[in-house]
Design a protein around this motif. Structure first.
Motif, PDB file in Angstrom:
ATOM      1  N   GLU A   5       1.012  -1.255  -0.200  1.00  0.00           N
ATOM      2  CA  GLU A   5      -0.011  -0.089   0.048  1.00  0.00           C
ATOM      3  C   GLU A   5       0.725   1.312   0.026  1.00  0.00           C
ATOM      4  O   GLU A   5       0.693   2.120  -0.772  1.00  0.00           O
ATOM      5  N   TYR A   6       1.883   1.256   0.729  1.00  0.00           N
ATOM      6  CA  TYR A   6       2.967   2.359   0.905  1.00  0.00           C
ATOM      7  C   TYR A   6       3.638   2.725  -0.353  1.00  0.00           C
ATOM      8  O   TYR A   6       3.527   3.552  -1.163  1.00  0.00           O
ATOM      9  N   GLU A   7       3.954   1.513  -1.278  1.00  0.00           N
ATOM     10  CA  GLU A   7       4.543   1.698  -2.572  1.00  0.00           C
ATOM     11  C   GLU A   7       3.479   2.124  -3.745  1.00  0.00           C
ATOM     12  O   GLU A   7       3.884   3.052  -4.346  1.00  0.00           O
ATOM     13  N   ARG A   8       2.322   1.841  -3.382  1.00  0.00           N
ATOM     14  CA  ARG A   8       1.199   2.075  -4.293  1.00  0.00           C
ATOM     15  C   ARG A   8       0.747   3.544  -4.224  1.00  0.00           C
ATOM     16  O   ARG A   8       0.406   4.431  -4.999  1.00  0.00           O
ATOM     17  N   TRP A   9       0.745   4.292  -2.896  1.00  0.00           N
ATOM     18  CA  TRP A   9       0.149   5.371  -2.743  1.00  0.00           C
ATOM     19  C   TRP A   9       1.104   6.421  -2.385  1.00  0.00           C
ATOM     20  O   TRP A   9       0.919   7.629  -2.662  1.00  0.00           O
ATOM     21  N   MET A  10       2.380   6.282  -1.888  1.00  0.00           N
ATOM     22  CA  MET A  10       3.332   7.123  -1.680  1.00  0.00           C
ATOM     23  C   MET A  10       4.639   7.153  -2.456  1.00  0.00           C
ATOM     24  O   MET A  10       5.237   8.319  -2.577  1.00  0.00           O
ATOM     25  N   ILE A  11       5.067   5.988  -3.316  1.00  0.00           N
ATOM     26  CA  ILE A  11       6.299   6.101  -3.952  1.00  0.00           C
ATOM     27  C   ILE A  11       5.736   6.494  -5.565  1.00  0.00           C
ATOM     28  O   ILE A  11       5.129   5.798  -6.115  1.00  0.00           O
ATOM     29  N   ARG A  12       6.503   7.505  -5.921  1.00  0.00           N
ATOM     30  CA  ARG A  12       6.367   8.157  -7.407  1.00  0.00           C
ATOM     31  C   ARG A  12       7.753   8.088  -7.937  1.00  0.00           C
ATOM     32  O   ARG A  12       8.852   8.329  -7.280  1.00  0.00           O
ATOM     33  N   ASP A  13       7.795   8.252  -9.329  1.00  0.00           N
ATOM     34  CA  ASP A  13       9.021   8.752 -10.109  1.00  0.00           C
ATOM     35  C   ASP A  13       9.039  10.428 -10.041  1.00  0.00           C
ATOM     36  O   ASP A  13       7.973  11.017 -10.576  1.00  0.00           O
ATOM     37  N   CYS A  14       9.893  10.787  -9.639  1.00  0.00           N
ATOM     38  CA  CYS A  14      10.139  12.136  -9.448  1.00  0.00           C
ATOM     39  C   CYS A  14      10.032  12.978 -10.817  1.00  0.00           C
ATOM     40  O   CYS A  14      10.901  12.270 -11.771  1.00  0.00           O
ATOM     41  N   ALA A  15       9.343  13.880 -11.109  1.00  0.00           N
ATOM     42  CA  ALA A  15       9.011  14.692 -12.474  1.00  0.00           C
ATOM     43  C   ALA A  15      10.342  15.420 -12.641  1.00  0.00           C
ATOM     44  O   ALA A  15      10.373  15.817 -14.063  1.00  0.00           O
ATOM     45  N   ARG A  16      11.305  15.662 -11.715  1.00  0.00           N
ATOM     46  CA  ARG A  16      12.303  16.438 -12.233  1.00  0.00           C
ATOM     47  C   ARG A  16      13.789  15.716 -12.306  1.00  0.00           C
ATOM     48  O   ARG A  16      14.326  15.665 -13.140  1.00  0.00           O
ATOM     49  N   CYS A  17      13.932  14.756 -11.338  1.00  0.00           N
ATOM     50  CA  CYS A  17      15.137  13.802 -11.567  1.00  0.00           C
ATOM     51  C   CYS A  17      14.896  12.425 -11.913  1.00  0.00           C
ATOM     52  O   CYS A  17      15.919  11.736 -12.308  1.00  0.00           O
ATOM     53  N   GLY A  18      13.431  11.881 -11.928  1.00  0.00           N
ATOM     54  CA  GLY A  18      13.309  10.587 -12.374  1.00  0.00           C
ATOM     55  C   GLY A  18      13.550   9.362 -11.471  1.00  0.00           C
ATOM     56  O   GLY A  18      13.400   8.084 -11.673  1.00  0.00           O
ATOM     57  N   ARG A  19      14.004   9.750 -10.204  1.00  0.00           N
ATOM     58  CA  ARG A  19      14.188   8.984  -9.100  1.00  0.00           C
ATOM     59  C   ARG A  19      12.846   8.214  -8.482  1.00  0.00           C
ATOM     60  O   ARG A  19      11.978   9.127  -8.277  1.00  0.00           O
ATOM     61  N   ARG A  20      12.759   7.231  -8.110  1.00  0.00           N
ATOM     62  CA  ARG A  20      11.615   6.616  -7.533  1.00  0.00           C
ATOM     63  C   ARG A  20      11.840   6.937  -6.140  1.00  0.00           C
ATOM     64  O   ARG A  20      12.683   6.092  -5.555  1.00  0.00           O
ATOM     65  N   ALA A  21      11.074   7.508  -5.367  1.00  0.00           N
ATOM     66  CA  ALA A  21      10.972   8.078  -4.154  1.00  0.00           C
ATOM     67  C   ALA A  21       9.648   8.376  -3.732  1.00  0.00           C
ATOM     68  O   ALA A  21       8.851   8.601  -4.361  1.00  0.00           O
ATOM     69  N   SER A  22       9.628   8.575  -2.362  1.00  0.00           N
ATOM     70  CA  SER A  22       8.391   9.339  -1.692  1.00  0.00           C
ATOM     71  C   SER A  22       8.113  10.563  -2.212  1.00  0.00           C
ATOM     72  O   SER A  22       9.237  11.483  -2.250  1.00  0.00           O
ATOM     73  N   LYS A  23       7.112  10.794  -2.613  1.00  0.00           N
ATOM     74  CA  LYS A  23       6.466  12.174  -3.013  1.00  0.00           C
ATOM     75  C   LYS A  23       6.532  13.037  -1.848  1.00  0.00           C
ATOM     76  O   LYS A  23       6.109  12.885  -0.938  1.00  0.00           O
ATOM     77  N   SER A  24       7.221  14.231  -1.925  1.00  0.00           N
ATOM     78  CA  SER A  24       7.136  15.222  -1.195  1.00  0.00           C
ATOM     79  C   SER A  24       6.161  16.478  -1.512  1.00  0.00           C
ATOM     80  O   SER A  24       5.500  17.132  -0.794  1.00  0.00           O
ATOM     81  N   ALA A  25       5.890  16.388  -2.631  1.00  0.00           N
ATOM     82  CA  ALA A  25       5.023  17.517  -3.384  1.00  0.00           C
ATOM     83  C   ALA A  25       4.275  17.164  -4.409  1.00  0.00           C
ATOM     84  O   ALA A  25       5.099  16.162  -5.321  1.00  0.00           O
TER      85      ALA A  25
END
Length: 159
Positions: A5-25
């Motif tokens: 669930e955490y992976e599905r709801w919180m982890i995204r590919d960053c639009a700026r650096c492309g890294r897969r990480a927790s979304k901050s904004a």
């Protein structure tokens, strides 16, 4: 919350650096990781779209830094105490106001005021440092964390 669930709801590919990480904004250019968010909060200059001198956390279609209004970022970054636009810490206070509160709390003599300098404990002279003995590595500037922010001129950019 399960790891899935955490992976599905919180982890995204960053639009700026492309890294897969927790979304901050979630800004107009997509999900932003903490590293890119912190980096965006340090970019100041003149917005090429509206010609105002302020924080430039957004990006236009070419990737150039622009202000939050021109980027369509709805969150504001103004300190609730002093009104400075920048990185906000706890209580929606800027770094300067947070530091001032911390120093005042540490130096409080119990009456709500800063302690008299004669009553403050002093570090042994071997542990004290002054600005003259603290050295910066070559090529780094004090106050910027060594990172130079280069902003393209407004003349070279079309919004």
């Amino acid at each position: 919350m399960t790891p899935e669930e955490y992976e599905r709801w919180m982890i995204r590919d960053c639009a700026r650096c492309g890294r897969r990480a927790s979304k901050s904004a979630e800004w107009s250019d997509g999900p932003i990781c903490r590293t890119c968010y912190d980096r965006a909060m340090r970019v100041r200059g003149r917005c090429p779209c509206c010609d105002t001198d302020r924080l430039l956390p957004g990006r236009d279609t070419d990737g150039a830094p622009i202000c939050r209004d021109c980027a369509g970022i709805v969150r504001d970054f103004f300190c609730d105490r002093c009104g400075f636009e920048g990185l906000l810490l706890g209580g929606r206070l800027c770094e300067h106001c947070t530091l001032a509160d911390t120093v005042a709390r540490l130096l409080d003599d119990g009456t709500g005021r800063v302690a008299n300098s004669s009553s403050r404990p002093r570090l042994p002279s071997s542990r004290r440092r002054s600005a003259t003995t603290t050295r910066q590595p070559p090529g780094r500037s004090v106050g910027t964390g060594g990172a130079a922010m280069l902003i393209p001129s407004a003349a070279a950019h079309q919004c």
